[in-house]
Write a protein that holds these residues in place. Structure first.
Motif, PDB file in Angstrom:
ATOM      1  N   VAL A  53     -80.690   4.565  17.130  1.00 36.07           N
ATOM      2  CA  VAL A  53     -80.571   4.388  18.667  1.00 36.07           C
ATOM      3  C   VAL A  53     -81.496   3.263  18.848  1.00 36.07           C
ATOM      4  CG1 VAL A  53     -80.082   5.271  20.920  1.00 36.07           C
ATOM      5  CG2 VAL A  53     -79.392   6.609  18.916  1.00 36.07           C
ATOM      6  N   SER A  54     -81.245   2.078  18.926  1.00 35.19           N
ATOM      7  CA  SER A  54     -82.159   1.002  19.178  1.00 35.19           C
ATOM      8  C   SER A  54     -82.475   0.843  20.542  1.00 35.19           C
ATOM      9  CB  SER A  54     -81.924  -0.119  18.581  1.00 35.19           C
ATOM     10  OG  SER A  54     -80.881  -0.883  19.269  1.00 35.19           O
ATOM     11  N   LYS A  55     -83.548   0.084  20.838  1.00 37.62           N
ATOM     12  CA  LYS A  55     -84.114  -0.393  22.290  1.00 37.62           C
ATOM     13  C   LYS A  55     -83.075  -0.987  22.938  1.00 37.62           C
ATOM     14  CE  LYS A  55     -88.978   0.036  21.808  1.00 37.62           C
ATOM     15  NZ  LYS A  55     -90.370  -0.678  21.858  1.00 37.62           N
ATOM     16  N   ALA A  56     -82.022  -1.609  22.212  1.00 38.28           N
ATOM     17  CA  ALA A  56     -80.983  -2.286  23.115  1.00 38.28           C
ATOM     18  C   ALA A  56     -80.259  -1.403  24.008  1.00 38.28           C
ATOM     19  CB  ALA A  56     -80.205  -2.976  21.827  1.00 38.28           C
ATOM     20  N   VAL A  57     -80.201  -0.042  23.430  1.00 39.19           N
ATOM     21  CA  VAL A  57     -79.412   0.889  24.156  1.00 39.19           C
ATOM     22  C   VAL A  57     -80.162   1.138  25.598  1.00 39.19           C
ATOM     23  CG1 VAL A  57     -78.497   3.311  24.337  1.00 39.19           C
ATOM     24  CG2 VAL A  57     -78.584   1.902  22.021  1.00 39.19           C
ATOM     25  N   GLY A  58     -81.336   1.150  25.662  1.00 32.35           N
ATOM     26  CA  GLY A  58     -81.903   1.537  27.152  1.00 32.35           C
ATOM     27  C   GLY A  58     -83.356   1.778  26.777  1.00 32.35           C
ATOM     28  N   ASN A  59     -84.056   2.453  27.902  1.00 29.57           N
ATOM     29  CA  ASN A  59     -85.332   2.943  27.706  1.00 29.57           C
ATOM     30  C   ASN A  59     -85.051   4.073  26.986  1.00 29.57           C
ATOM     31  OD1 ASN A  59     -84.758   5.114  29.775  1.00 29.57           O
ATOM     32  ND2 ASN A  59     -85.537   3.756  31.203  1.00 29.57           N
ATOM     33  N   ALA A  60     -86.475   4.818  26.835  1.00 29.38           N
ATOM     34  CA  ALA A  60     -86.676   5.910  26.051  1.00 29.38           C
ATOM     35  C   ALA A  60     -85.697   7.250  26.469  1.00 29.38           C
ATOM     36  CB  ALA A  60     -88.104   6.638  25.988  1.00 29.38           C
ATOM     37  N   VAL A  61     -85.637   7.434  27.899  1.00 24.39           N
ATOM     38  CA  VAL A  61     -84.970   8.412  28.479  1.00 24.39           C
ATOM     39  C   VAL A  61     -83.377   8.390  28.150  1.00 24.39           C
ATOM     40  CG1 VAL A  61     -84.230   9.576  30.386  1.00 24.39           C
ATOM     41  CG2 VAL A  61     -86.745   8.799  30.078  1.00 24.39           C
ATOM     42  N   VAL A  62     -83.137   7.154  28.205  1.00 23.14           N
ATOM     43  CA  VAL A  62     -81.512   6.917  27.891  1.00 23.14           C
ATOM     44  C   VAL A  62     -81.267   7.181  26.550  1.00 23.14           C
ATOM     45  CG1 VAL A  62     -79.805   5.083  28.076  1.00 23.14           C
ATOM     46  CG2 VAL A  62     -81.257   5.380  30.046  1.00 23.14           C
ATOM     47  N   ARG A  63     -82.180   6.595  25.505  1.00 24.79           N
ATOM     48  CA  ARG A  63     -81.818   6.607  23.974  1.00 24.79           C
ATOM     49  C   ARG A  63     -81.901   8.072  23.677  1.00 24.79           C
ATOM     50  NH1 ARG A  63     -86.063   2.607  24.009  1.00 24.79           N
ATOM     51  NH2 ARG A  63     -87.538   4.440  22.955  1.00 24.79           N
ATOM     52  N   ASN A  64     -82.880   8.781  24.204  1.00 23.76           N
ATOM     53  CA  ASN A  64     -83.033  10.060  24.089  1.00 23.76           C
ATOM     54  C   ASN A  64     -81.534  11.150  24.444  1.00 23.76           C
ATOM     55  OD1 ASN A  64     -85.239  10.205  22.600  1.00 23.76           O
ATOM     56  ND2 ASN A  64     -86.571  10.554  24.420  1.00 23.76           N
ATOM     57  N   ARG A  65     -81.003  10.690  25.722  1.00 22.43           N
ATOM     58  CA  ARG A  65     -79.767  11.226  26.087  1.00 22.43           C
ATOM     59  C   ARG A  65     -78.665  10.888  24.809  1.00 22.43           C
ATOM     60  NH1 ARG A  65     -79.306   9.373  31.293  1.00 22.43           N
ATOM     61  NH2 ARG A  65     -78.195   7.593  30.218  1.00 22.43           N
ATOM     62  N   VAL A  66     -78.652   9.840  24.844  1.00 25.71           N
ATOM     63  CA  VAL A  66     -77.622   9.180  23.825  1.00 25.71           C
ATOM     64  C   VAL A  66     -77.588   9.953  22.489  1.00 25.71           C
ATOM     65  CG1 VAL A  66     -76.849   7.245  22.527  1.00 25.71           C
ATOM     66  CG2 VAL A  66     -77.117   6.871  24.941  1.00 25.71           C
ATOM     67  N   HIS A  67     -79.019  10.294  21.963  1.00 32.53           N
ATOM     68  CA  HIS A  67     -79.021  10.678  20.490  1.00 32.53           C
ATOM     69  C   HIS A  67     -78.748  12.069  20.757  1.00 32.53           C
ATOM     70  CE1 HIS A  67     -82.103  11.747  17.413  1.00 32.53           C
ATOM     71  NE2 HIS A  67     -81.134  11.404  16.667  1.00 32.53           N
ATOM     72  N   ARG A  68     -79.275  12.778  21.923  1.00 26.94           N
ATOM     73  CA  ARG A  68     -78.945  14.297  21.809  1.00 26.94           C
ATOM     74  C   ARG A  68     -77.220  14.581  22.147  1.00 26.94           C
ATOM     75  NH1 ARG A  68     -82.660  14.376  26.031  1.00 26.94           N
ATOM     76  NH2 ARG A  68     -80.712  14.372  27.305  1.00 26.94           N
ATOM     77  N   ARG A  69     -76.545  13.428  22.592  1.00 29.11           N
ATOM     78  CA  ARG A  69     -75.026  13.552  22.652  1.00 29.11           C
ATOM     79  C   ARG A  69     -74.410  13.263  21.395  1.00 29.11           C
ATOM     80  NH1 ARG A  69     -73.759  10.533  28.355  1.00 29.11           N
ATOM     81  NH2 ARG A  69     -74.311  12.264  29.623  1.00 29.11           N
ATOM     82  N   LEU A  70     -75.113  12.195  20.689  1.00 28.38           N
ATOM     83  CA  LEU A  70     -74.337  12.176  19.466  1.00 28.38           C
ATOM     84  C   LEU A  70     -74.566  13.076  18.444  1.00 28.38           C
ATOM     85  CD1 LEU A  70     -75.134   7.948  19.074  1.00 28.38           C
ATOM     86  CD2 LEU A  70     -72.884   9.298  19.422  1.00 28.38           C
ATOM     87  N   ARG A  71     -75.698  13.750  18.384  1.00 21.44           N
ATOM     88  CA  ARG A  71     -76.167  14.969  17.547  1.00 21.44           C
ATOM     89  C   ARG A  71     -75.131  16.065  18.039  1.00 21.44           C
ATOM     90  NH1 ARG A  71     -81.787  14.932  18.524  1.00 21.44           N
ATOM     91  NH2 ARG A  71     -81.526  16.447  19.923  1.00 21.44           N
TER      92      ARG A  71
END
Length: 119
Positions: A53-71
C-alpha cells in the motif's frame, strides 16, 4: 488478522511473487499470485500473503485503513489459497475511496482469475 505463519515478510518472496507470478488487476487492487507448484520444496508450507500500500493511495491514516481492510478480506480467503503459494495484494489509488464491499469484490475477482489461470 493474518496468523504469523501466513504472512509474507521477506522482500525476496515479494519480489518472486510479483515478477514470476500470475497477475490480475481490478479497479482498486492488483493481485500477484505464485502457485506452490512453482516453488521448490514449499508444498507443505502454509499459503502466505503480503500487501503493498504505497503513498499514492493516500496519507498514513488512509493507507492503514486500506491495509486493515485488505488484511481482513484475505484472512477469510486463506482456505481458498493453495498450500505453499505466495500472494501479494497491491492497493491502487482507487482503493482509498472504495468501500469494504468494493474491495471484497475486487479482491475476489482478481483472486478468481489468478487461481483459475495458475491451475
Amino acid at each position: 488478522m493474518l496468523p504469523p505463519s501466513h504472512r509474507l515478510r521477506r522482500s525476496d518472496d515479494f519480489r518472486r511473487a510479483v515478477r514470476s507470478g500470475r497477475r490480475a488487476g481490478r479497479r482498486a487492487v492488483v493481485v500477484h499470485h505464485l502457485s506452490g507448484s512453482g516453488l521448490a520444496g514449499t508444498s507443505d508450507d502454509a499459503a502466505r500473503v503480503g500487501f503493498v500500500v504505497s503513498k499514492a493511495v493516500g496519507n498514513a491514516v488512509v493507507r492503514n485503513r486500506v491495509h486493515r481492510r485488505l488484511r481482513a478480506v484475505m484472512a477469510s480467503r486463506l482456505p481458498d489459497l493453495p498450500a505453499g503459494s505466495l500472494t501479494v495484494v497491491r492497493a491502487l489509488p482507487a482503493s482509498a475511496t472504495a468501500s469494504y464491499a468494493e474491495l471484497v469484490a475486487d479482491v475476489d475477482g482478481a483472486l478468481r482469475r489468478v487461481l483459475v489461470d495458475s491451475r
